[in-house]
Design an enzyme around this catalytic site. Structure first.
Site, PDB file in Angstrom:
ATOM      1  N   LYS A  74       0.866  -1.186   0.000  1.00 38.33           N
ATOM      2  CA  LYS A  74       0.000   0.000   0.000  1.00 38.33           C
ATOM      3  C   LYS A  74       0.899   1.232   0.000  1.00 38.33           C
ATOM      4  CE  LYS A  74      -3.881   2.113   2.562  1.00 38.33           C
ATOM      5  NZ  LYS A  74      -4.830   1.960   3.673  1.00 38.33           N
ATOM      6  N   SER A 149      -9.832   2.345   2.629  1.00 40.98           N
ATOM      7  CA  SER A 149      -8.882   3.039   1.781  1.00 40.98           C
ATOM      8  C   SER A 149      -7.917   2.122   1.033  1.00 40.98           C
ATOM      9  CB  SER A 149      -8.068   4.027   2.630  1.00 40.98           C
ATOM     10  OG  SER A 149      -7.288   3.331   3.592  1.00 40.98           O
ATOM     11  N   SER A 173     -10.217  -0.030   6.856  1.00 39.25           N
ATOM     12  CA  SER A 173      -9.591  -0.025   5.529  1.00 39.25           C
ATOM     13  C   SER A 173      -8.892  -1.296   5.086  1.00 39.25           C
ATOM     14  CB  SER A 173      -8.608   1.127   5.434  1.00 39.25           C
ATOM     15  OG  SER A 173      -9.312   2.307   5.190  1.00 39.25           O
TER      16      SER A 173
HETATM   17  N1  GLN Z   1     -13.399   4.825   5.965  1.00 38.29           N
HETATM   18  C1  GLN Z   1     -12.722   5.277   7.140  1.00 38.29           C
HETATM   19  C2  GLN Z   1     -12.251   6.701   6.939  1.00 38.29           C
HETATM   20  O1  GLN Z   1     -12.559   7.257   5.939  1.00 38.29           O
HETATM   21  C3  GLN Z   1     -11.587   4.372   7.498  1.00 38.29           C
HETATM   22  C4  GLN Z   1     -10.401   4.550   6.664  1.00 38.29           C
HETATM   23  C5  GLN Z   1      -9.252   3.715   7.136  1.00 38.29           C
HETATM   24  O2  GLN Z   1      -9.425   2.718   7.828  1.00 38.29           O
HETATM   25  N2  GLN Z   1      -8.048   4.137   6.769  1.00 38.29           N
HETATM   26  O3  GLN Z   1     -11.599   7.264   7.746  1.00 38.29           O
END
Ligand code: GLN
Length: 491
Positions: A74, A149, A173
């Site tokens: 990532k 994400s 995410s």
């Molecule tokens: N969807 C959540 C956010 O927008 C979690 C994102 C994540 O876990 N990095 O913050």
């Protein structure tokens, strides 16, 4: 070849039926030919040099289970040699002088980096549509989001562009994109995987973990990802339980007597019927495997959304202050003075979701609002963690439910509606706020095939340090079902 699991590829490498160089070339060719926008950066020469080193290690008989197996990182883990953008214009072209601990450890185990994969900008998002480098397409249905994400990581596994990927989970995410792309992912207990070199979003929540095809593959990856790191101030020590362990050790334990907590709050209004039916069928499968289902309640579940969307932006606003045009990446080309340079650099470098969170975060940390919002959110965070402890104390060993209320939605359908994105995190946020480990495994497909199938994920949540148990449970399910072996058409 690319439909093989990490475990199977490892066996082929060890028995010299395939070389790491061949394997790496195969995946790099697939990446070149793919149209998912999953990869942001590849460098054939660098990858093939690592593959050659892995082949030498295999020839010398000093290889481990991961040696020679390719992996995608990532693009929030910094990498020496490969550019790191965190999905932001702010870091366009940035090359770190060092590797993140996770990258370093997997590299030391002999894994070959295939490149860096797409993500929501600074990991803020649930659909991978917040990347400055464009959205990722779901390999199951090119008109659907891959989740976020870690959308690039999950899409890369689903499209078989890599047998393994790293990811991070701050509020879901790892689990949610794994669910949307029909692959397997695990977020470990907070503090088990080093955050060093993982670009910070919300430091008290951020946790790295693997995405792969199977629970067994995730176990093999975790073996080399987990462990104390003195360069991360919240890294758990061996004395606190974060010693190295073999996460494959319990994979074959039977599930007789396992008590699965089924929270009523995860099956209420808002849960799409197609997701509910796939998840309930999976729960029945566990009963066949010897488990019992126990009704439980996690009463503070609904509060996890406002709580998370105060704490995460608060921490983000502080973490992102380092992107000032001086230290890293982008700097505005014209400015009057220092203040003007900061202002223009940040206005140009950050996307709208990141700006929104910096503003919300700054607001809730302001004198006068701090007690009303931030301190209050911290108190509720504790109550959310207490809910889980009450359930684990005497009612159940693990908790199961959906990962997300719906299958992947259409690209573009929620991109201008931040609140709709936030609401979709309802089942993953509380695990993160409590710091608990959570997994997502594929358990079926949603209804309403338009342009392709859209996968459903089952979430398995355990108590602190229960990773080996979660992997055992997931592995037993994957021995009895074949959802995890399905690949999108044409792959
Ligand atoms: N969807 C959540 C956010 O927008 C979690 C994102 C994540 O876990 N990095 O913050």
């Amino acid at each position: 070849m690319h439909n093989k699991t990490l475990k199977e590829l490892s066996a082929l490498l060890q028995s010299k039926q395939v070389s790491s160089t061949e394997l790496t070339r195969h995946y790099l060719d697939r990446i070149d030919a793919s149209g998912h926008n999953a990869f942001l950066h590849v460098d054939r020469e660098l990858s093939l040099a690592q593959a050659a080193a892995a082949d030498a290690r295999i020839a010398a008989g000093t290889a481990g289970a991961l040696t020679g197996v390719p992996i995608a990182h990532k693009d929030i883990f910094v990498t020496r040699g490969w550019r790191t953008t965190a999905g932001s214009r702010m870091l366009q072209g940035y090359v770190s002088p060092f590797d993140a601990t996770v990258v370093e450890r997997l590299g030391a185990a002999g894994m070959v980096t295939l490149g860096k994969v797409n993500l929501d900008e600074f990991a803020m998002g649930s659909a991978n549509e917040n990347s400055a480098y464009g959205a990722v397409k779901n390999p199951w249905d090119a008109t659907a989001v891959p989740g976020g994400s870690s959308g690039g990581s999950a899409a890369a596994i689903a499209a078989r562009l890599a047998p393994a990927a790293t990811a991070t989970d701050t509020g879901g995410s790892i689990r949610q994109p794994a669910a949307f792309c029909g692959v397997t992912g695990i977020k470990p207990t907070y503090g088990r995987v080093s955050r060093f070199g993982m670009i910070a979003f919300a430091s008290s929540l951020d946790q790295g973990g693997p995405i792969a095809q199977t629970a067994e593959d995730c176990a093999l990856l975790l073996n080399d990802m987990i462990g104390f790191d003195e360069r991360d101030s919240t890294s758990l020590t061996p004395e606190q339980g974060n010693g190295r362990e073999d996460f494959t050790r319990d994979l074959n334990q039977p599930l007789n007597g396992l008590r699965i907590g089924v929270p009523s709050e995860y099956f209420g209004e808002g849960l799409a019927p197609d997701v509910e039916s796939a998840v309930r069928t999976a729960l029945e499968q566990f009963v066949k495997l010897g488990a019992t289902l126990v009704d439980i309640s996690l009463p503070k579940t609904a509060l996890s959304i406002p709580t998370y969307y105060i704490i995460a932006p608060a921490e983000a606003s502080s973490n992102l202050s380092r992107f000032d045009g001086v230290r890293y990446g982008h700097r505005a080309s014209e400015y009057k003075d220092l203040q003007d340079m900061y202002r223009k650099t940040r206005a140009e470098g950050f996307g709208s979701e990141v700006k929104r969170r910096i503003m919300v975060g700054t607001y809730v940390l302001c004198h006068g609002y701090y007690d009303a919002y931030y301190v209050q959110a911290q108190k509720i965070r504790r109550l959310i963690a207490d809910d889980f402890q009450a359930a684990f104390a005497d009612k159940c060993d693990v908790i199961m439910g959906p990962v997300a209320p719906t299958v992947a939605w259409d690209l573009g359908s929620k991109s201008n509606d931040p609140v709709a994105n936030y609401l979709a995190d309802i089942f993953t946020l509380s695990t993160s706020l409590a710091g608990l480990p959570g997994m997502s495994i594929p358990c079926g497909f949603g209804a309403g095939e338009k342009n392709g199938k859209r996968p459903v994920g089952l979430q398995i949540i355990g108590n602190y340090f229960a990773e080996a148990k979660l992997l055992n449970i997931a592995h037993q399910y994957q021995q009895a079902t074949d959802w995890h072996t399905r690949a999108p058409e044409g792959v």
